[in-house]
Enzyme design. Structure first.
Site, mmCIF file in Angstrom:
data_model
loop_
_atom_site.group_PDB
_atom_site.id
_atom_site.type_symbol
_atom_site.label_atom_id
_atom_site.label_comp_id
_atom_site.label_asym_id
_atom_site.label_seq_id
_atom_site.Cartn_x
_atom_site.Cartn_y
_atom_site.Cartn_z
ATOM 1 N N SER A 143 30.923 46.353 14.171
ATOM 2 C CA SER A 143 30.968 46.173 15.624
ATOM 3 C C SER A 143 32.009 47.026 16.328
ATOM 4 C CB SER A 143 31.203 44.694 15.956
ATOM 5 O OG SER A 143 30.016 43.957 15.774
ATOM 6 N N LYS A 146 30.772 49.113 19.231
ATOM 7 C CA LYS A 146 30.678 48.678 20.627
ATOM 8 C C LYS A 146 31.683 49.412 21.517
ATOM 9 C CE LYS A 146 28.845 44.021 19.671
ATOM 10 N NZ LYS A 146 28.755 44.051 18.210
ATOM 11 N N SER A 336 32.130 40.154 20.914
ATOM 12 C CA SER A 336 31.303 41.021 20.076
ATOM 13 C C SER A 336 29.826 40.640 20.186
ATOM 14 C CB SER A 336 31.765 40.971 18.612
ATOM 15 O OG SER A 336 31.370 42.139 17.923
#
Length: 503
Positions: A143, A146, A336
């Protein structure tokens, strides 16, 4: 009426004969009691004043003077806003020596039971590399990806941009079309202006729609259609594992959804709606039915998809706007949110003239990375949330991204800083930095986490003990699943930077 005190009041019975003696005794007793109270109050006051007159050791006390307070950048923030941490930075603060940084980070950045960590630390203002372990090596980022999606969204859409969900006249009389415009944080109830989730509410949209229909003289039965044509291509990325979809890590992508495609905004695990657009449209129809009950309007059962995109120039009946992109990006980073990240990627694609598809999203994110001054060499993206194992990004690229956000010329990217979780305090770092080896980073480390079965990552920034802003990225691949020491290794490395004078 007297309030009860919890105890029985004292009652004294006197005779006439003893009344005078009792009165004199009471006066004497009151005088003695008042004197005692004055003495008791005077003693601590004298002890507080006397040391300032006769010196701290006069009464046998040798208490040391209080330690000086830590500098502002080393204190846990009173609020969780990034500018508070970045404000006191001084370019004159000394830059740590690379050898000293390596001496602090190398011993703690070790894999537990298998796999390897790469990492990079840079001085934020100058870009000087202070630590480099395989920083140019492509890794599965989880993640942390992102962060790249945040750059693309803020550059192409802008921090203040809002997504509009509107209702237009349908292709036939008695029809209205709910048109998805990219807001997947819709709420089922009234709009909540102070929230990112539920900023735009379907009950508010329904009430506005009824008002418009009444003003147009519309009555009778209304049929609701939904237009979700803004996104194209497969709704589910084939690079996502079926187990992740079943577990609710992600769901089919649509340009409108309730609660980021959750049944309940407070429940962020477990199964998701598999047709978020239809779920939102059905919720809107229910609200329209309620709002129209006293206005001579009825709503037909069921919702159909519009046979095509709503006609250009179709009469708009009502609309509601989402929270600004900056607030949505912050929410995406804090918790997230995979669904929100994928939506941001597709909306960035649409904003740059690309299809609102996965391919459009990955192309837009890669292009905006380069436009932001981060060399995209070795970057490989197969999604934009980081759930897929086919992504490849280097630690150097992440530190360059964080540098761009903290000290770069494009001030639009500053909007992402409030979204970085804070060690021990917020987001996906709220339960970390609690043991003796990492508590020194609590309240100081601000970083995006990344977690897959065999992948851990942590990329962010910290101000060291001298007031120097450092950016870092640590990525572990091939790690032993469930080995708690791997996550602690990341946190220890970041903590070492927070306490670093390193000269």
């Amino acid at each position: 009426m007297t309030k009860p005190t919890g105890r029985e009041p004292l009652r004294v019975r006197r005779s006439r004969r003893s009344g005078g003696m009792a009165q004199e005794a009471r006066k004497s007793w009151h005088l003695v009691l008042a004197t005692l109270v004055l003495v008791v109050l005077a003693i601590p006051a004298a002890l507080l004043v006397a040391p300032g007159i006769v010196g701290p050791g006069f009464f046998g006390s040798s208490a040391p003077a209080p330690a000086p307070a830590a500098p502002a950048w080393q204190q846990a923030p009173a609020t969780l806003s990034a500018p508070q941490v970045l404000a006191p930075l001084q370019p004159s603060a000394p830059v740590p020596a690379p050898s000293a940084v390596a001496a602090q980070v190398e011993p703690v950045l070790t894999a537990d039971g298998g796999g390897t960590f790469t990492g990079m630390v840079q001085d934020a203002l100058t870009g000087q590399v202070l630590f480099d372990r395989g920083g140019a090596e492509g890794r599965v980022p989880a993640s942390n990806l992102k962060l790249l999606t945040a750059v693309a969204a803020l550059r192409t859409l802008g921090p203040e941009h809002r997504f509009t969900t509107q209702v237009v006249q349908g292709p036939a009389p008695g029809q209205v079309v709910l048109v998805g415009g990219g807001d997947v944080l819709l709420g089922a109830g009234q709009s909540r202006p102070g929230q990112a989730m539920g900023h735009a509410g379907l009950a508010t949209l329904a009430a506005l729609t009824v008002q418009a229909l009444q003003a147009a003289g519309t009555a009778g039965d209304i049929k609701v259609l939904v237009d979700d044509s803004l996104f194209t291509g497969p709704a589910l990325n084939p690079n996502w594992q079926s187990g992740d979809v079943e577990a609710g890590e992600i769901a089919p992508l649509y340009p409108l959804a309730l609660n980021s495609a959750r049944f309940d905004p407070a429940v962020t695990t477990g199964p998701r709606p598999q047709d978020a657009a239809m779920a939102a449209a059905e919720a809107f129809a229910a609200q329209l039915r309620t709002a129209g009950a006293g206005a001579g309007l009825t709503v037909a059962a069921g919702v159909d998809r519009s046979p095509g995109a709503a006609k250009a120039g179709a009469a708009a009946l009502a609309s509601v706007a989402s929270a600004p992109v900056a607030e949505q990006v912050d929410l995406m980073l804090q918790v997230s949110d995979n669904y929100l990240a994928e939506t941001m990627g597709r909306m960035a694609a649409v904003a740059t003239g690309r299809p609102g598809s996965n391919d459009g999203a990955t192309a837009a994110v890669t292009a905006e990375l380069a436009a932001a001054g981060v060399t995209p060499d070795a970057v490989k993206l197969v999604d934009v949330c980081g759930l897929a194992m086919g992504n490849q990004v280097t630690a150097r690229q992440f530190t360059d991204v964080v540098r761009a956000m903290t000290t770069g010329a494009d001030t639009r990217l500053r909007a992402a800083l409030d979204g970085f979780p804070v060690g021990g305090l917020s987001g996906t770092l709220d339960t970390r930095y609690g043991d003796a080896t990492t508590s020194g980073g609590a309240g100081l480390v601000r970083a995006k986490t990344g977690t897959l079965n065999t992948v851990l990552a942590l990329s962010g920034y910290v101000v060291d003990s001298d007031g120097r802003l450092l950016v870092f990225s640590f990525i572990g691949n091939g790690l032993t699943p469930g080995a708690a020491g791997n996550k602690v290794a990341l946190d220890r490395a970041a903590t070492a930077l927070a306490g670093c004078g390193c000269r």
